[in-house]
Structure formats: structure tokens, C-alpha cells
Design a protein around this motif. Structure first.
Motif, PDB file in Angstrom:
ATOM      1  N   UNK A  98     -38.748  46.190 -54.489  1.00 11.80           N
ATOM      2  CA  UNK A  98     -39.482  45.463 -53.673  1.00 11.80           C
ATOM      3  C   UNK A  98     -40.246  44.116 -54.376  1.00 11.80           C
ATOM      4  N   UNK A  99     -40.710  44.210 -55.548  1.00  8.13           N
ATOM      5  CA  UNK A  99     -41.468  43.268 -56.065  1.00  8.13           C
ATOM      6  C   UNK A  99     -40.564  42.050 -56.341  1.00  8.13           C
ATOM      7  N   UNK A 100     -39.142  42.296 -56.723  1.00  7.28           N
ATOM      8  CA  UNK A 100     -38.186  41.087 -57.149  1.00  7.28           C
ATOM      9  C   UNK A 100     -37.823  40.415 -55.575  1.00  7.28           C
ATOM     10  N   UNK A 101     -37.735  41.138 -54.584  1.00  6.17           N
ATOM     11  CA  UNK A 101     -37.339  40.953 -53.219  1.00  6.17           C
ATOM     12  C   UNK A 101     -38.534  39.815 -52.708  1.00  6.17           C
ATOM     13  N   UNK A 102     -39.720  40.452 -52.797  1.00  3.75           N
ATOM     14  CA  UNK A 102     -41.212  39.734 -52.277  1.00  3.75           C
ATOM     15  C   UNK A 102     -41.161  38.446 -52.842  1.00  3.75           C
ATOM     16  N   UNK A 157     -53.176  52.455 -49.617  1.00  3.55           N
ATOM     17  CA  UNK A 157     -53.083  51.874 -48.392  1.00  3.55           C
ATOM     18  C   UNK A 157     -52.094  50.364 -48.571  1.00  3.55           C
ATOM     19  N   UNK A 158     -51.756  50.400 -47.353  1.00  7.57           N
ATOM     20  CA  UNK A 158     -50.831  48.960 -47.269  1.00  7.57           C
ATOM     21  C   UNK A 158     -51.754  47.886 -47.834  1.00  7.57           C
ATOM     22  N   UNK A 159     -52.885  47.584 -46.796  1.00  9.29           N
ATOM     23  CA  UNK A 159     -53.734  46.593 -47.033  1.00  9.29           C
ATOM     24  C   UNK A 159     -54.135  46.178 -48.662  1.00  9.29           C
ATOM     25  N   UNK A 160     -54.550  47.566 -49.260  1.00  3.73           N
ATOM     26  CA  UNK A 160     -54.894  47.516 -50.528  1.00  3.73           C
ATOM     27  C   UNK A 160     -53.788  46.967 -51.448  1.00  3.73           C
ATOM     28  N   UNK A 161     -52.424  47.443 -51.191  1.00  2.00           N
ATOM     29  CA  UNK A 161     -51.421  46.914 -52.012  1.00  2.00           C
ATOM     30  C   UNK A 161     -51.158  45.411 -51.722  1.00  2.00           C
ATOM     31  N   UNK A 162     -51.373  45.070 -50.700  1.00  2.00           N
ATOM     32  CA  UNK A 162     -51.128  43.648 -50.415  1.00  2.00           C
ATOM     33  C   UNK A 162     -52.252  42.882 -50.937  1.00  2.00           C
ATOM     34  N   UNK A 163     -53.323  43.003 -50.920  1.00  6.28           N
ATOM     35  CA  UNK A 163     -54.385  42.246 -51.576  1.00  6.28           C
ATOM     36  C   UNK A 163     -54.248  42.227 -52.971  1.00  6.28           C
ATOM     37  N   UNK A 164     -53.641  43.474 -53.874  1.00  5.44           N
ATOM     38  CA  UNK A 164     -53.694  43.399 -54.983  1.00  5.44           C
ATOM     39  C   UNK A 164     -52.377  42.789 -55.377  1.00  5.44           C
ATOM     40  N   UNK A 165     -51.466  42.699 -54.712  1.00  6.50           N
ATOM     41  CA  UNK A 165     -50.254  41.699 -54.923  1.00  6.50           C
ATOM     42  C   UNK A 165     -50.562  40.267 -54.797  1.00  6.50           C
ATOM     43  N   UNK A 166     -51.420  40.103 -53.732  1.00  9.82           N
ATOM     44  CA  UNK A 166     -51.636  38.475 -53.469  1.00  9.82           C
ATOM     45  C   UNK A 166     -52.416  38.150 -54.582  1.00  9.82           C
ATOM     46  N   UNK A 222     -47.005  35.041 -46.779  1.00 12.95           N
ATOM     47  CA  UNK A 222     -47.099  36.146 -47.951  1.00 12.95           C
ATOM     48  C   UNK A 222     -47.191  37.598 -47.221  1.00 12.95           C
ATOM     49  N   UNK A 223     -48.021  37.527 -46.303  1.00 13.24           N
ATOM     50  CA  UNK A 223     -48.313  38.895 -45.494  1.00 13.24           C
ATOM     51  C   UNK A 223     -46.961  39.407 -44.999  1.00 13.24           C
ATOM     52  N   UNK A 224     -46.351  38.493 -44.272  1.00 15.14           N
ATOM     53  CA  UNK A 224     -44.973  38.823 -43.709  1.00 15.14           C
ATOM     54  C   UNK A 224     -43.940  39.354 -44.408  1.00 15.14           C
ATOM     55  N   UNK A 225     -43.886  38.633 -45.343  1.00 13.83           N
ATOM     56  CA  UNK A 225     -42.800  38.725 -46.606  1.00 13.83           C
ATOM     57  C   UNK A 225     -43.152  40.366 -47.482  1.00 13.83           C
ATOM     58  N   UNK A 226     -44.584  40.392 -47.476  1.00 15.08           N
ATOM     59  CA  UNK A 226     -44.890  41.861 -48.286  1.00 15.08           C
ATOM     60  C   UNK A 226     -44.783  42.753 -47.478  1.00 15.08           C
ATOM     61  N   UNK A 227     -45.203  42.663 -46.178  1.00 14.85           N
ATOM     62  CA  UNK A 227     -45.079  43.725 -45.189  1.00 14.85           C
ATOM     63  C   UNK A 227     -43.554  43.954 -44.679  1.00 14.85           C
ATOM     64  N   UNK A 228     -42.598  43.250 -44.592  1.00 14.26           N
ATOM     65  CA  UNK A 228     -41.505  43.308 -43.795  1.00 14.26           C
ATOM     66  C   UNK A 228     -40.682  44.356 -44.435  1.00 14.26           C
TER      67      UNK A 228
END
Length: 307
Positions: free
Chosen positions: A266-270, A50-59, A9-15
Motif C-alpha cells: 500500500x505505501x509504495x502504490x499510494x 479507522x480509515x480517516x485516521x489513517x488517511x490524515x496520518x498519511x497525508x 490524495x484521498x482517492x489514491x489512499x482510499x482506492x
């Protein structure tokens, strides 16, 4: 699986954030925007966080079944997936049936009969393995849709499940062609190895009919290798469906992924990428669980190693 999915999930979100461009430029469609309008877009989609904030919210949203809102289609990603995922699953199921039925049959015939039959099947499977899915799609469309008119060349139809299946015949064959050749070769090799084993020689010396020898002692002992390959086959189907759905304009998640990648949605691809990873891992887990049922030697070997 949980740990692997977390890393995935981290790789998918960040790639996607490594690629050039951003969703805001697509939303503006090339138009100039005031700093206030751009700030409003970034705030709506949390692009300035920030990237980490976006990732944690998305997760956190994903764990609750919320994949976000599509930037391209302006609707919930979950609704898009619910509309398109069944079509992709039907396509994969049809392709899997074709691969298993034809691949196992060709592999078994090649191993048992040998000679000219074996050579002909090897040549045929070599051609199948060397034909990419998108090339097979073009050939099938030209012959069976355009020239002969037996099947539709694109779309999924509007006449219910039967019409959907008819529209997916050519895509399923295009998707299955490469994998038929691979499975046939694996089955042939596994059965030839089993044919040379001691217990087969003993069974023949005892006068057991050849048909029964092949069914009980050769084919059955080859299923472990075939089942392991089956996990790779399903995983390949999940990936190659993107090319085939695009070629045949099939409204599944494969085509949706291709379109969403182009438009930086982004949301659909992820969401689709994470679903593919989860399906890939689930298939391999099921194969690992089923392998001891097909081949008890796997369980016995693990116990001896532990002892």
C-alpha cells in the motif's frame, strides 16, 4: 492545484482499500499466525485504525516528505523512489524527444507536400496509432535485440549514463510509437487548417517565399494546437511507462508500481500514484502557462471575454 491534489490524495489512499486482500496476508506469506502476531503486524502498520485516521496520518507524513515504509522491500518508500525515479524520468525524456522530433517532422511534411507523401504518412501513422506499447515492445525486442543484437533486450546496464541510455533506446521507441502517430496527425490537421487561412493567402499573393510562409505563418500558428496536445502526450507517457518498464525489466517507478500492486504494498502504490497525479497536473499547468506565449490570441480572447 492544491484542491485537486487534496481530492486526488484521498482517492489514491482510499482506492486500494476497496481491493480484496490486505498487507498482513502478504507479510505472513500464507503462514498461519497467532492472534498476538497478527495484532502486532496491524499495530506496526496502523491497519486497525479507522480509515480517516489513517488517511490524515498519511497525508501529514506526505506533506513532510515521508511516504511511509514499503511492506515488500522493508525500507523507506522515499529511498525506493529516489533510486528508481531518475530512470523513469530519463526514459520519459528520451521518448518525448523522439515523439516531438519525428511527430512534428512527419506532420509538417504531410501537410506541406500532400499527394502520395501525405497518403504514405497517414498510413504509417495509422499503423503507429493502432499499435499498443506492449505490442511494440515485443516486436522491438524480437527484431532489434534478439535477431539483430543491436540493443540490449532488458535491464538498465551498469556502465554509467551512456550505458543507461543505450538500454533505454528500445523502451523509449516502444513508448513513443503510438504518440508519434498521434502528434503527426494533429500537426498535419493544424497546418492544413492554417494553410487555408486568409493571412496565408495574402502572404502568398505578396510574393513571400513558400518556405517563409510555412515557417512564419503556418507552422507558428499551429503551435497552439500542438502544444495543447503536448500536455496529453506527456501525461500518456507517465501512464504507459508502467507497461513498457515491465516488458523491458527497466527498474523504474513504473515496474515498481506493477510489482507493488501485485503484492499489496500500500505505501509504495499510494506514493507512486500520487507522484504521477502531481506530475500530470504540473505538466498541464505548464502547458496552460506556455500557451499564451505561443499563441497571443489566447490572452486577447480572455481579455475580450472579461470585457
Amino acid at each position: 492545484m492544491a484542491a485537486t491534489l487534496l481530492v486526488a490524495s484521498f482517492v489514491v489512499f482510499g482506492a486500494l482499500y476497496l481491493a480484496p486482500g490486505n498487507p498482513a496476508s502478504f507479510l505472513l506469506a500464507g503462514r498461519s499466525a497467532s492472534p498476538e502476531a497478527l495484532a502486532a503486524i496491524n499495530a506496526q502498520y496502523h491497519l486497525d485504525d479507522p480509515f480517516l485516521v489513517r488517511y490524515l496520518r498519511w497525508l501529514g507524513d506526505v506533506l513532510h516528505g515521508d511516504f511511509g515504509r514499503s511492506i515488500t522491500y522493508r525500507t523507506d518508500v522515499s529511498r525506493l523512489l529516489a533510486d528508481r525515479l531518475p530512470t523513469t524520468l530519463v526514459l520519459i525524456a528520451m521518448s518525448l524527444v523522439v515523439v516531438v522530433a519525428v511527430g512534428l517532422l512527419l506532420g509538417r511534411i504531410a501537410a506541406v507536400r500532400g499527394g502520395a507523401t501525405d497518403s504514405a504518412i497517414l498510413v504509417t501513422t495509422t499503423f503507429a496509432v493502432g499499435t499498443p506499447s506492449f505490442v511494440a515492445a515485443v516486436l522491438l525486442q524480437g527484431v532489434f535485440a534478439v535477431d539483430l543484437g543491436w540493443f540490449p533486450s532488458s535491464g538498465t546496464g551498469e556502465g554509467g549514463f551512456g550505458d543507461l541510455v543505450r538500454h533505454l533506446v528500445l523502451p523509449s521507441v516502444a513508448l513513443a510509437l503510438y504518440l508519434i502517430g498521434m502528434l503527426a496527425r494533429v500537426t498535419r490537421s493544424a497546418m492544413l487548417e492554417a494553410l487555408d487561412s486568409e493571412h496565408v493567402t495574402v502572404a502568398r499573393s505578396r510574393g513571400v517565399p513558400e518556405r517563409q510562409v510555412v515557417r512564419r505563418h503556418v507552422f507558428r500558428n499551429s503551435l497552439g494546437t500542438v502544444l495543447t496536445t503536448g500536455g496529453l502526450i506527456v501525461s500518456t507517457l507517465l501512464v504507459c511507462t508502467i507497461l513498457v518498464e515491465t516488458a523491458f525489466s527497466v527498474g523504474g517507478i513504473g515496474q515498481l508500481l506493477e510489482l507493488s500492486t501485485t503484492t499489496k504494498d500500500f505505501p509504495t502504490v499510494q506514493a507512486i500514484s500520487l507522484i504521477i497525479v502531481a506530475l500530470f497536473m504540473t505538466v498541464n499547468l505548464l502547458v496552460d502557462l506556455a500557451l499564451p506565449l505561443v499563441d497571443p490570441r489566447v490572452t486577447l480572447g480572455s481579455r475580450r471575454a472579461a470585457a
